[in-house]
Motif scaffolding. Structure first.
Motif, PDB file in Angstrom:
ATOM      1  N   MET A  89       0.811  -1.232   0.000  1.00 20.94           N
ATOM      2  CA  MET A  89       0.000   0.000   0.000  1.00 20.94           C
ATOM      3  C   MET A  89       0.840   1.275   0.000  1.00 20.94           C
ATOM      4  SD  MET A  89      -3.272  -0.824   2.493  1.00 20.94           S
ATOM      5  CE  MET A  89      -2.472  -1.829   3.736  1.00 20.94           C
ATOM      6  N   VAL A  90       1.947   1.292   0.763  1.00 21.55           N
ATOM      7  CA  VAL A  90       2.711   2.547   0.926  1.00 21.55           C
ATOM      8  C   VAL A  90       4.106   2.478   0.317  1.00 21.55           C
ATOM      9  CG1 VAL A  90       1.453   3.024   3.052  1.00 21.55           C
ATOM     10  CG2 VAL A  90       3.701   1.943   3.195  1.00 21.55           C
ATOM     11  N   GLY A  91       4.485   1.326  -0.224  1.00 20.66           N
ATOM     12  CA  GLY A  91       5.832   1.175  -0.763  1.00 20.66           C
ATOM     13  C   GLY A  91       6.694   0.320   0.152  1.00 20.66           C
ATOM     14  N   ARG A  92       7.860  -0.059  -0.353  1.00 21.65           N
ATOM     15  CA  ARG A  92       8.719  -0.994   0.381  1.00 21.65           C
ATOM     16  C   ARG A  92       9.569  -0.316   1.456  1.00 21.65           C
ATOM     17  NH1 ARG A  92       5.368  -4.665  -1.518  1.00 21.65           N
ATOM     18  NH2 ARG A  92       5.726  -5.261  -3.687  1.00 21.65           N
ATOM     19  N   LYS A  93       9.954   0.938   1.243  1.00 18.64           N
ATOM     20  CA  LYS A  93      10.911   1.569   2.151  1.00 18.64           C
ATOM     21  C   LYS A  93      10.334   2.000   3.509  1.00 18.64           C
ATOM     22  CE  LYS A  93      14.172   4.203   0.459  1.00 18.64           C
ATOM     23  NZ  LYS A  93      14.920   5.234  -0.305  1.00 18.64           N
ATOM     24  N   PRO A  94       9.137   2.626   3.576  1.00 12.69           N
ATOM     25  CA  PRO A  94       8.638   3.068   4.884  1.00 12.69           C
ATOM     26  C   PRO A  94       8.512   1.939   5.925  1.00 12.69           C
ATOM     27  CG  PRO A  94       7.435   4.166   3.138  1.00 12.69           C
ATOM     28  CD  PRO A  94       8.281   3.119   2.477  1.00 12.69           C
ATOM     29  N   PRO A  95       7.973   0.744   5.565  1.00 15.16           N
ATOM     30  CA  PRO A  95       7.909  -0.317   6.569  1.00 15.16           C
ATOM     31  C   PRO A  95       9.298  -0.771   7.039  1.00 15.16           C
ATOM     32  CG  PRO A  95       6.449  -0.801   4.733  1.00 15.16           C
ATOM     33  CD  PRO A  95       7.298   0.343   4.309  1.00 15.16           C
ATOM     34  N   LEU A  96      10.278  -0.723   6.147  1.00 16.25           N
ATOM     35  CA  LEU A  96      11.636  -1.093   6.541  1.00 16.25           C
ATOM     36  C   LEU A  96      12.199  -0.107   7.564  1.00 16.25           C
ATOM     37  CD1 LEU A  96      13.167  -2.188   3.102  1.00 16.25           C
ATOM     38  CD2 LEU A  96      12.692  -3.667   5.075  1.00 16.25           C
ATOM     39  N   PHE A  97      11.996   1.181   7.329  1.00  9.32           N
ATOM     40  CA  PHE A  97      12.445   2.189   8.290  1.00  9.32           C
ATOM     41  C   PHE A  97      11.794   1.962   9.658  1.00  9.32           C
ATOM     42  CE2 PHE A  97      13.512   5.024   4.575  1.00  9.32           C
ATOM     43  CZ  PHE A  97      14.860   5.128   4.866  1.00  9.32           C
ATOM     44  N   PHE A  98      10.475   1.788   9.654  1.00 15.88           N
ATOM     45  CA  PHE A  98       9.741   1.604  10.905  1.00 15.88           C
ATOM     46  C   PHE A  98      10.214   0.358  11.646  1.00 15.88           C
ATOM     47  CE2 PHE A  98       6.197  -0.290  13.253  1.00 15.88           C
ATOM     48  CZ  PHE A  98       5.842   0.756  14.102  1.00 15.88           C
ATOM     49  N   GLY A  99      10.314  -0.754  10.922  1.00 15.69           N
ATOM     50  CA  GLY A  99      10.706  -2.016  11.556  1.00 15.69           C
ATOM     51  C   GLY A  99      12.089  -1.955  12.172  1.00 15.69           C
ATOM     52  N   LEU A 100      13.022  -1.316  11.485  1.00 14.27           N
ATOM     53  CA  LEU A 100      14.383  -1.235  12.009  1.00 14.27           C
ATOM     54  C   LEU A 100      14.458  -0.369  13.269  1.00 14.27           C
ATOM     55  CD1 LEU A 100      16.412  -1.010   8.692  1.00 14.27           C
ATOM     56  CD2 LEU A 100      16.590  -2.812  10.418  1.00 14.27           C
ATOM     57  N   VAL A 101      13.665   0.698  13.327  1.00 14.70           N
ATOM     58  CA  VAL A 101      13.635   1.536  14.534  1.00 14.70           C
ATOM     59  C   VAL A 101      13.088   0.738  15.718  1.00 14.70           C
ATOM     60  CG1 VAL A 101      12.567   3.559  15.602  1.00 14.70           C
ATOM     61  CG2 VAL A 101      13.504   3.723  13.296  1.00 14.70           C
ATOM     62  N   VAL A 102      11.995  -0.017  15.494  1.00  8.49           N
ATOM     63  CA  VAL A 102      11.435  -0.860  16.555  1.00  8.49           C
ATOM     64  C   VAL A 102      12.442  -1.915  17.000  1.00  8.49           C
ATOM     65  CG1 VAL A 102       9.647  -2.575  17.088  1.00  8.49           C
ATOM     66  CG2 VAL A 102       9.047  -0.484  15.836  1.00  8.49           C
ATOM     67  N   PHE A 103      13.097  -2.526  16.032  1.00  8.42           N
ATOM     68  CA  PHE A 103      14.088  -3.569  16.331  1.00  8.42           C
ATOM     69  C   PHE A 103      15.224  -3.002  17.185  1.00  8.42           C
ATOM     70  CE2 PHE A 103      18.055  -5.753  15.372  1.00  8.42           C
ATOM     71  CZ  PHE A 103      17.711  -7.085  15.523  1.00  8.42           C
ATOM     72  N   ALA A 104      15.723  -1.822  16.815  1.00  5.69           N
ATOM     73  CA  ALA A 104      16.832  -1.220  17.550  1.00  5.69           C
ATOM     74  C   ALA A 104      16.429  -0.900  18.986  1.00  5.69           C
ATOM     75  CB  ALA A 104      17.320   0.037  16.832  1.00  5.69           C
ATOM     76  N   GLY A 105      15.250  -0.329  19.168  1.00  6.73           N
ATOM     77  CA  GLY A 105      14.786  -0.001  20.513  1.00  6.73           C
ATOM     78  C   GLY A 105      14.625  -1.232  21.389  1.00  6.73           C
ATOM     79  N   ALA A 106      14.041  -2.294  20.827  1.00 12.52           N
ATOM     80  CA  ALA A 106      13.857  -3.527  21.590  1.00 12.52           C
ATOM     81  C   ALA A 106      15.192  -4.201  21.903  1.00 12.52           C
ATOM     82  CB  ALA A 106      12.954  -4.490  20.818  1.00 12.52           C
ATOM     83  N   SER A 107      16.161  -4.068  21.006  1.00 14.65           N
ATOM     84  CA  SER A 107      17.488  -4.643  21.248  1.00 14.65           C
ATOM     85  C   SER A 107      18.142  -4.003  22.467  1.00 14.65           C
ATOM     86  CB  SER A 107      18.380  -4.465  20.019  1.00 14.65           C
ATOM     87  OG  SER A 107      17.847  -5.144  18.902  1.00 14.65           O
ATOM     88  N   VAL A 108      17.972  -2.698  22.605  1.00 18.23           N
ATOM     89  CA  VAL A 108      18.484  -2.002  23.791  1.00 18.23           C
ATOM     90  C   VAL A 108      17.804  -2.560  25.047  1.00 18.23           C
ATOM     91  CG1 VAL A 108      18.628   0.220  24.990  1.00 18.23           C
ATOM     92  CG2 VAL A 108      19.083   0.082  22.524  1.00 18.23           C
TER      93      VAL A 108
END
Length: 402
Positions: free
Chosen positions: A69-88
């Motif tokens: 629906m919104v393209g491939r890049k925005p979900p990748l940006f969002f997912g990586l930010v969530v992943f980084a925060g949870a890793s901390v």
């Protein structure tokens, strides 16, 4: 569709695809240490793996349609930010319950990096070109099981198991930079106009009624289920039962990944010569025979570690032909909903693996036999599904078939 493969795109998609597995493989040598540090039993420590697999599987159901629906890049940006925060959060966890909770969130972030790269491949390639791209992607992706446990052992030796999660946080930041600087959007604005929540639900309905698609997904899922059982059980079996050091374990684990990588690079060539369907039939059947032999060996009282490593090396090589090839065949007929099809593929395969891991976990006692039973069961179910799904007339997939 493109006919030539972009090395830069391969590297970026490979990095993204490897971030989730890196968060698994890198901390495998630390599983016994995590149990000691947090005062947790084997089953509780393995639950941190199961939680990650469940969330990375279910999360793909969301990211796939959203990427349509919104393209491939925005979900990748969002997912990586969530992943980084949870890793901390994982790095700072003070109890096994807290670690499991943050692993659950970490998996939700990593899900974007599992679903979207396959859709990008389908946006740009089909047939043999897609098989070549997928095998190259697997080459970069599969470096993780070789390097990650070794890197994890080094990090653990220098710091502790917590250091592993600081390293994967840095990997997520690197992924964000790579997308921002080096990746173009592959989902056109025109294609996005045809995607909506309603169309996503309809797409899932279409896919769940497509027996051929589901069969291909579950063939790969069965192969992955056996691997997930090995993933969860091997640290305890190889380190505690067989007495390997964490570094020796990392090398043994990496050997199987090396077999997978090496074999996966021949999928394009073998597919052109024999057809991708024949490749899947031969490789899945061969894997089933090898794993049945390994199971028979342990049932008859065998205990040699060399036999376990040697036979699973062969089975891993055969899985390197099965998993990327079935992914290409499953997505071939669903280019218009590639993100959704890729998401459902990833979800079903991850949930299959998580279920197998949890079931075998109930019987785990630190000895090889329960683990080998689970591994062999996955391979044999895969053989049955292969011959049920790929016997008789096949949907037309262009050059992908005989």
């Amino acid at each position: 569709m493109q006919s030539t493969v972009s090395l830069r795109l391969v590297l970026i998609l490979g990095l993204l695809s490897a971030i989730g597995p890196f968060a698994i493989d890198m901390y495998l040598p630390a599983l016994p240490q995590i149990g000691s540090s947090l005062g947790a039993e084997v089953g509780a420590v393995q639950a941190s793996l199961t939680a990650f697999f469940l969330s990375i599987g279910l999360g793909q159901l969301l990211y796939g349609p959203v990427s349509d629906m919104v393209g491939r890049k925005p979900p990748l940006f969002f997912g990586l930010v969530v992943f980084a925060g949870a890793s901390v959060g994982c790095a700072l966890a003070t109890s096994i319950e807290m670690l499991v909770a943050f692993r659950l969130v970490q998996g939700l972030g990593a899900a974007a990096c599992m679903a979207v790269p396959r859709a990008v491949v389908r946006d740009l390639y089909t047939g043999h070109a897609a098989a070549r791209m997928m095998s190259l992607l697997m080459l970069v992706f599969s470096v993780s099981p070789i390097l990650a446990p070794l890197a994890g052992s080094a990090v653990i030796a220098l710091t502790s198991w917590r250091g592993v999660f600081w390293v994967v946080t840095a990997a997520a930041v690197l992924g964000l930079v790579a997308i921002w600087r080096g990746m173009e959007e592959t989902r056109t604005a025109q294609a996005r106009l045809e995607s909506s929540l309603s169309s996503a639900l309809k797409a899932y309905g279409v896919l769940l009624r497509d027996r051929h698609y589901l069969g291909l997904v579950l063939i790969g899922g069965s192969a992955m289920a056996g691997f997930f059982v090995y993933l969860a059980g091997s640290p305890f079996v190889l380190i505690n039962h067989y007495g390997l050091t964490s570094t020796q374990y990392s090398l043994a684990f990496g050997l199987n990944a090396f077999a997978f990588i090496g074999a996966s690079q021949f999928t394009g060539q073998l597919g052109q010569r024999f057809g991708l369907v024949r490749v899947v039939k031969a490789a899945a059947t061969g894997s089933g025979v090898v794993m049945a032999s390994l199971l028979a060996y342990y049932l008859l009282g065998g205990e040699q570690l060399a036999v376990l490593i040697g036979l699973y090396f062969i089975a891993s090589a055969l899985m390197g032909l099965v998993i990327p090839t079935t992914s290409v065949l499953a997505l071939e007929e669903h280019g218009a909903i590639a993100g959704t099809a890729s998401a459902l593929l990833g979800t079903l395969q991850m949930l299959t693996g998580a279920a197998a891991m949890q079931i075998v976990g109930y019987f785990s006692n630190g000895k090889p036999l329960p683990m080998v039973v689970g591994m062999a069961s996955g391979a044999l179910v895969g053989v049955a599904l292969t011959w049920i799904t790929l016997s008789g007339p096949q949907p037309h997939h262009g050059a992908a078939h005989e």
